[in-house]
Every structure is written in C-alpha cells, then in structure tokens.
Design a protein around this motif. Structure first.
Motif: not given
Length: 352
Positions: A51-76
């Motif tokens: 129905v919808t799909r999510l796409r990152a803003p132009r300025e957000v990189s693979v590294i930026d997304m990886s860092e956000a997910a990784a910090r959550q995983a480390l905290a968990a």
C-alpha cells in the motif's frame, strides 16, 4: 619438537540478544508510484500487497540508517560497542565499492578495532550475517557480533521501470549475537543458484558507465549531444525477471524453509513466528501455505506499509513483530531470505 597452536575456547551455543531498526518517515504511496508508471493502486495491491513504502531522505545514507538501527540493537542487548568482536553489514547500496560500510559504522559506534566487513548477498544478506555471527561466537573468535542489514534502494531505482522499482523501499535492521547457555540459532541452510544470476540485477555495469563517460568527455559538437545524454542516463538501476523470481521463490524456497525446520529439529507447529523476506505478499502467503503453518504462528507482513527493503526486511519485520507482540519473546521464529544471485539463507532462531 613442533609447538602446538593455541585456539580460543569454543562455545556450544549462541543467540540473538537484541534487535534494532531504522524506518524513514517519508511515505511513498501507490498513487505516487502511478505518476511514474502506467498502473493503479488496485493493481499494485493485488500483485504485491503493498500500500505504501518508506524511502529515506536524500541526505540520509546507508551508514546513517545502519548506525540508528545498531544503537537500538546494542541498547536492547545491554552491551557497549566496545565489546563487539565483529561488525557485519549486509548491503548492496553502500555508495562506495570500497572501503566497506561496516568499517565506517564500527568507527561511528566506537567499536574500533573490531574486524568489520560487508556482505553482498542482497535479500539473503541478513541471514548470511546471522550464520556468520553464529559461527564466530561459537568458535570463540568473537564474544559479540553486530549484524546489520541496511539498504537505500531508492538510490538505484528508475521510477519509470516496471519490473521492480514500485516494490522497493529503504531501511535498516540490526541484531547483536552473543553466547548462550542453550541453543538460540539453529543450523543455517544457505546456498546459491548462479544459473539464474541474471534474474535480478543492474541495468548496466560500472564499466559501461565508465566507457560512456569517457566518450562523453571527448564530445565536442552538437552531434555528440546524444552521446552525452546517453552517458548521463546510464546510471545502473535495478531490474528483474519477475516471473522467474516468483516461481523460484515460491517453489524452491519452500523446500529451503522445510530444510531449516528439519535441521533445527522442530516442526512448523513449534514456531511462534514466520519471518520471510518481505519480497511480495503473494510469495509470503504462498510460503506460509506450503509450510502449513498453524493459526497460532504469526506471519510477518511488514511489506504492506514498508515495501521490499532487501537485506533490511527480515530484521525490520522481526523487530516490528516483537514490538506489536512482546509475548513472542523467547519463542521460535523461522526466517528465510532470498534474492539476487540467486542466493538464499534460512535458520530457526529464538526471538530475543
């Protein structure tokens, strides 16, 4: 007398200790898609379930997304980045062929000097990463391993291309794997079928782009405008042979999923969840039917409003299931990834 080499003490088991995810707030609807291709909201829903799909803003990189997910995983997981013995990133959309995304991610997180490397296994990449993390922990080579699936597929999409572009989204999911007193990751069933190598891939090679760019540099007159225009339009984007991929995914991946269950010594009725790669809702439903999953087994259908995020899809979908159904924690989940290569990987895991 020959000296005896020392080896790290092996461990019997490993498990996933924590998960994390990055989801963009940029929503692309089917109506948005239809401005680029001759289609309709109804057709896309019926053929893909999206129905919808999510796409990152132009300025957000693979590294930026990886860092956000990784910090959550480390905290968990309750550990510090400095405790990581390895950092693995599965991606096919990092903007540099080298250096790796993993090395930069490790530096951002504070995991240096942990070994860091990327996996290019497309939609099976996360399962490949879990297989490697499991082996590293059990061998004693690492105490904790970070596995990230991160894709910015919007960077390699031609919005006017009809075979795959309307399926794809962006996102990142991460897992921390560490030692366990009981089995937490079942044997991995993984492999490839290079005979279908061209079923999913890029429209052009980098060498083609290079050759056209060099020719465009030599252009001198108005007659060369077509050459220059052609070079600009030669940016590699994704495409697929949809029917080949669909048939392979439905028939062959059902066999792989059953093999993963058998290797883990469990039945479909023992599962709490089934998390296949979020490729297409019809493929997901076909696999669930082929496995004859009981009603109590929750099937991840994150694709409906996230899209196909390749290597990120399984950790994203798993994290969402646990957020919406925390009672699944400690239960068994069968996860299976499959995609370009053609490659596949599956294992049964205990949900953190």
């Amino acid at each position: 007398m020959t000296a005896t080499l020392k080896q790290p003490a092996p461990r019997a088991h490993s498990r996933i200790l924590g998960l994390g995810s990055y989801r963009s707030e940029v929503v692309v609807t089917n109506e948005d898609i239809c401005q680029w291709i001759d289609s309709s909201d109804e057709w896309i829903r019926q053929r893909t379930g999206i129905v919808t799909r999510l796409r990152a803003p132009r300025e957000v990189s693979v590294i930026d997304m990886s860092e956000a997910a990784a910090r959550q995983a480390l905290a968990a997981a309750g550990i510090e980045a400095s405790q990581l013995g390895a950092v693995i990133v599965s991606t096919v959309t990092h903007q540099y062929a080298t250096p790796s995304a993993a090395a930069l991610l490790a530096d951002r997180l504070g995991a240096t000097p942990a070994p860091a490397y990327d996996i290019s296994a497309a939609c099976a990449g996360y399962c490949y990463g879990i297989a490697q993390a499991d082996a590293l922990v059990r061998s004693g080579a690492a105490n904790y391993v970070l596995v990230v699936g991160s894709e910015k597929l919007s960077d390699v999409i031609d919005n006017h291309e009809r075979t795959i572009s309307f399926l794809l989204g962006d996102g990142a999911g991460a897992a921390v794997v560490g030692p366990s007193e009981v089995p937490g990751i079942g044997p991995s069933v993984w492999g490839s079928d290079g005979g279908k190598w061209d079923a999913i891939g890029m429209t052009h090679s980098l060498l083609e782009v290079r050759d056209h760019a060099e020719a465009a540099k030599l252009a001198t007159g108005p007659d060369d405008l077509a050459l220059i225009s052609g070079a600009v339009g030669l940016w590699p984007t994704l495409r697929q042979d949809g029917q080949t991929v669909f048939r392979w995914a439905v028939w062959e991946m059902a066999k792989v999923a059953k093999q993963a269950l058998e290797a883990a010594g469990v039945e479909a009725s023992d599962l709490a969840a089934f998390v296949p790669h979020q490729a297409n809702m019809r493929i997901i439903d076909s696999l669930a039917k082929e496995l004859r999953l009981p009603e109590h087994v929750l099937v991840a259908r994150d694709i409906e409003d996230t899209g196909n995020t390749s290597a990120a899809s399984i950790p994203l979908a798993t994290a969402r299931l646990l957020t919406e159904h925390p009672e699944l924690s400690g239960g068994l989940s069968l996860q299976i990834g499959f995609g370009a290569g053609l490659v596949f990987g599956a294992q049964v895991v205990v949900l953190p």
